[in-house]
Design a protein around this motif. Sequence first.
Motif, PDB file in Angstrom:
ATOM      1  N   ALA A 179      72.781  22.504  21.187  1.00 56.44           N
ATOM      2  CA  ALA A 179      73.376  23.157  20.017  1.00 56.44           C
ATOM      3  C   ALA A 179      74.310  24.285  20.433  1.00 56.44           C
ATOM      4  O   ALA A 179      75.461  24.365  19.963  1.00 56.44           O
ATOM      5  N   TRP A 180      73.851  25.144  21.332  1.00 58.13           N
ATOM      6  CA  TRP A 180      74.654  26.314  21.710  1.00 58.13           C
ATOM      7  C   TRP A 180      75.738  25.984  22.723  1.00 58.13           C
ATOM      8  O   TRP A 180      76.567  26.849  23.047  1.00 58.13           O
ATOM      9  N   ALA A 181      75.786  24.740  23.210  1.00 63.85           N
ATOM     10  CA  ALA A 181      76.923  24.307  24.035  1.00 63.85           C
ATOM     11  C   ALA A 181      78.178  24.125  23.182  1.00 63.85           C
ATOM     12  O   ALA A 181      79.281  24.035  23.713  1.00 63.85           O
ATOM     13  N   HIS A 182      77.996  24.052  21.857  1.00 60.78           N
ATOM     14  CA  HIS A 182      79.117  23.944  20.915  1.00 60.78           C
ATOM     15  C   HIS A 182      79.547  25.347  20.487  1.00 60.78           C
ATOM     16  O   HIS A 182      78.773  26.302  20.576  1.00 60.78           O
ATOM     17  N   PRO A 183      80.773  25.490  19.979  1.00 63.07           N
ATOM     18  CA  PRO A 183      81.251  26.814  19.532  1.00 63.07           C
ATOM     19  C   PRO A 183      80.688  27.184  18.159  1.00 63.07           C
ATOM     20  O   PRO A 183      81.381  27.157  17.146  1.00 63.07           O
ATOM     21  N   ILE A 184      79.395  27.503  18.124  1.00 64.76           N
ATOM     22  CA  ILE A 184      78.747  27.850  16.859  1.00 64.76           C
ATOM     23  C   ILE A 184      78.340  29.320  16.877  1.00 64.76           C
ATOM     24  O   ILE A 184      78.196  29.931  17.943  1.00 64.76           O
ATOM     25  N   THR A 185      78.139  29.866  15.702  1.00 60.28           N
ATOM     26  CA  THR A 185      77.627  31.227  15.567  1.00 60.28           C
ATOM     27  C   THR A 185      76.290  31.250  14.828  1.00 60.28           C
ATOM     28  O   THR A 185      75.715  32.311  14.645  1.00 60.28           O
ATOM     29  N   ARG A 186      75.820  30.065  14.423  1.00 58.36           N
ATOM     30  CA  ARG A 186      74.564  30.011  13.668  1.00 58.36           C
ATOM     31  C   ARG A 186      73.913  28.652  13.865  1.00 58.36           C
ATOM     32  O   ARG A 186      74.577  27.617  13.788  1.00 58.36           O
ATOM     33  N   LEU A 187      72.623  28.685  14.146  1.00 53.65           N
ATOM     34  CA  LEU A 187      71.799  27.473  14.216  1.00 53.65           C
ATOM     35  C   LEU A 187      70.658  27.672  13.233  1.00 53.65           C
ATOM     36  O   LEU A 187      70.012  28.723  13.230  1.00 53.65           O
ATOM     37  N   TRP A 188      70.424  26.669  12.373  1.00 52.55           N
ATOM     38  CA  TRP A 188      69.374  26.853  11.378  1.00 52.55           C
ATOM     39  C   TRP A 188      68.532  25.591  11.235  1.00 52.55           C
ATOM     40  O   TRP A 188      68.934  24.501  11.655  1.00 52.55           O
ATOM     41  N   VAL A 189      67.358  25.765  10.639  1.00 47.65           N
ATOM     42  CA  VAL A 189      66.401  24.690  10.474  1.00 47.65           C
ATOM     43  C   VAL A 189      65.563  25.004   9.244  1.00 47.65           C
ATOM     44  O   VAL A 189      65.496  26.172   8.818  1.00 47.65           O
ATOM     45  N   HIS A 190      64.968  23.993   8.654  1.00 47.32           N
ATOM     46  CA  HIS A 190      64.000  24.265   7.591  1.00 47.32           C
ATOM     47  C   HIS A 190      62.725  23.471   7.855  1.00 47.32           C
ATOM     48  O   HIS A 190      62.753  22.415   8.473  1.00 47.32           O
ATOM     49  N   THR A 191      61.630  24.035   7.389  1.00 46.31           N
ATOM     50  CA  THR A 191      60.335  23.378   7.484  1.00 46.31           C
ATOM     51  C   THR A 191      59.620  23.610   6.152  1.00 46.31           C
ATOM     52  O   THR A 191      60.092  24.371   5.315  1.00 46.31           O
ATOM     53  N   CYS A 192      58.521  22.918   5.953  1.00 45.55           N
ATOM     54  CA  CYS A 192      57.833  23.067   4.666  1.00 45.55           C
ATOM     55  C   CYS A 192      56.330  23.010   4.873  1.00 45.55           C
ATOM     56  O   CYS A 192      55.836  22.733   5.970  1.00 45.55           O
ATOM     57  N   THR A 193      55.613  23.270   3.784  1.00 50.62           N
ATOM     58  CA  THR A 193      54.153  23.346   3.858  1.00 50.62           C
ATOM     59  C   THR A 193      53.502  21.989   4.082  1.00 50.62           C
ATOM     60  O   THR A 193      52.290  21.928   4.305  1.00 50.62           O
ATOM     61  N   PHE A 194      54.254  20.893   4.036  1.00 53.43           N
ATOM     62  CA  PHE A 194      53.699  19.591   4.392  1.00 53.43           C
ATOM     63  C   PHE A 194      53.816  19.323   5.894  1.00 53.43           C
ATOM     64  O   PHE A 194      53.231  18.372   6.403  1.00 53.43           O
ATOM     65  N   ASP A 195      54.620  20.119   6.603  1.00 50.23           N
ATOM     66  CA  ASP A 195      54.906  19.859   8.013  1.00 50.23           C
ATOM     67  C   ASP A 195      53.681  20.188   8.869  1.00 50.23           C
ATOM     68  O   ASP A 195      52.649  20.677   8.375  1.00 50.23           O
ATOM     69  N   HIS A 196      53.785  19.916  10.154  1.00 53.16           N
ATOM     70  CA  HIS A 196      52.710  20.238  11.095  1.00 53.16           C
ATOM     71  C   HIS A 196      52.308  21.696  10.901  1.00 53.16           C
ATOM     72  O   HIS A 196      53.175  22.567  10.749  1.00 53.16           O
ATOM     73  N   PRO A 197      51.018  22.007  10.887  1.00 57.96           N
ATOM     74  CA  PRO A 197      50.585  23.382  10.636  1.00 57.96           C
ATOM     75  C   PRO A 197      51.177  24.408  11.601  1.00 57.96           C
ATOM     76  O   PRO A 197      51.299  25.583  11.251  1.00 57.96           O
ATOM     77  N   ALA A 198      51.549  23.974  12.804  1.00 54.48           N
ATOM     78  CA  ALA A 198      52.096  24.905  13.789  1.00 54.48           C
ATOM     79  C   ALA A 198      53.615  24.984  13.754  1.00 54.48           C
ATOM     80  O   ALA A 198      54.210  25.742  14.526  1.00 54.48           O
ATOM     81  N   ALA A 199      54.275  24.230  12.874  1.00 53.72           N
ATOM     82  CA  ALA A 199      55.735  24.142  12.906  1.00 53.72           C
ATOM     83  C   ALA A 199      56.409  25.494  12.682  1.00 53.72           C
ATOM     84  O   ALA A 199      57.308  25.889  13.440  1.00 53.72           O
ATOM     85  N   LEU A 200      55.998  26.210  11.652  1.00 51.12           N
ATOM     86  CA  LEU A 200      56.672  27.466  11.328  1.00 51.12           C
ATOM     87  C   LEU A 200      56.530  28.482  12.456  1.00 51.12           C
ATOM     88  O   LEU A 200      57.508  29.115  12.872  1.00 51.12           O
ATOM     89  N   SER A 201      55.331  28.636  12.984  1.00 51.05           N
ATOM     90  CA  SER A 201      55.147  29.599  14.077  1.00 51.05           C
ATOM     91  C   SER A 201      55.884  29.146  15.338  1.00 51.05           C
ATOM     92  O   SER A 201      56.410  29.980  16.087  1.00 51.05           O
ATOM     93  N   PHE A 202      55.959  27.836  15.562  1.00 52.92           N
ATOM     94  CA  PHE A 202      56.700  27.317  16.711  1.00 52.92           C
ATOM     95  C   PHE A 202      58.178  27.670  16.612  1.00 52.92           C
ATOM     96  O   PHE A 202      58.795  28.123  17.587  1.00 52.92           O
ATOM     97  N   TYR A 203      58.769  27.488  15.423  1.00 54.28           N
ATOM     98  CA  TYR A 203      60.179  27.831  15.253  1.00 54.28           C
ATOM     99  C   TYR A 203      60.402  29.329  15.447  1.00 54.28           C
ATOM    100  O   TYR A 203      61.388  29.754  16.063  1.00 54.28           O
ATOM    101  N   ARG A 204      59.497  30.145  14.960  1.00 59.08           N
ATOM    102  CA  ARG A 204      59.656  31.587  15.120  1.00 59.08           C
ATOM    103  C   ARG A 204      59.544  31.986  16.588  1.00 59.08           C
ATOM    104  O   ARG A 204      60.311  32.828  17.073  1.00 59.08           O
ATOM    105  N   ARG A 205      58.616  31.384  17.318  1.00 62.99           N
ATOM    106  CA  ARG A 205      58.506  31.676  18.751  1.00 62.99           C
ATOM    107  C   ARG A 205      59.745  31.221  19.507  1.00 62.99           C
ATOM    108  O   ARG A 205      60.065  31.750  20.574  1.00 62.99           O
ATOM    109  N   SER A 206      60.438  30.237  18.960  1.00 64.52           N
ATOM    110  CA  SER A 206      61.637  29.707  19.612  1.00 64.52           C
ATOM    111  C   SER A 206      62.866  30.574  19.363  1.00 64.52           C
ATOM    112  O   SER A 206      63.930  30.307  19.928  1.00 64.52           O
TER     113      SER A 206
END
Length: 200
Positions: free
Chosen positions: A138-165
């Motif tokens: 993603a950051w090999a491209h000329p971007i200034t923002r990378l975004w993602v969304h997750t929801c309460t149906f997703d893997h229970p660890a998904a939100l914390s994983f994205y934040r740690r990332s």
Amino acid sequence: MNLPDGYIDVPPGKQAAVVTSLQMTARPEARPERPADGWTLRRVERPDLDWYRDLYRRVGQDWLWFSRMSMPDDALAAILHAPAVEVYAFEVDGMPEGLLELDFREPGECELAFFGLTAAAQGTGAGRWLMNRALERAWAHPITRLWVHTCTFDHPAALSFYRRSGFVPFRQQIEIADDPRLTGALPRDAAPQVPIIERP
């Protein structure tokens, strides 16, 4: 739009999820990973729709991913075959066990549109390995923002994983949709942790 405090009924036959969107505006430091022999990331140019839906289902069925399962072929092809969309398969000894989709159609930014592993690859360290590859690409491209969304149906660890990332939450929404197990987009035994409320 102002929603009243308290409980709001979800109609039978529908499902409701809280969706959290997260973003980063600079490339973070890569977190430590533990790669394993046989792990590869393969870009799939103009993916076959049946191949894509099969991998999407194997990755997301347990978490009630349904949007791409019910999308008409022409609409799905228009996304997956767009020059600014990159689809990758995470492979273990040549077998696809994960999905990574990067969407650069909005100038200057990238959406981490889909990111996930099959049950066979979860808990092996593959998630961190795959995220490090996603951030590199993603950051090999000329971007200034990378975004993602997750929801309460997703893997229970998904939100914390994205934040740690390195992602930071910036918005929450409520998504209401037909239960895909009742429309036929997913089998009735998908995501058994989410109850089906039948229409009368």
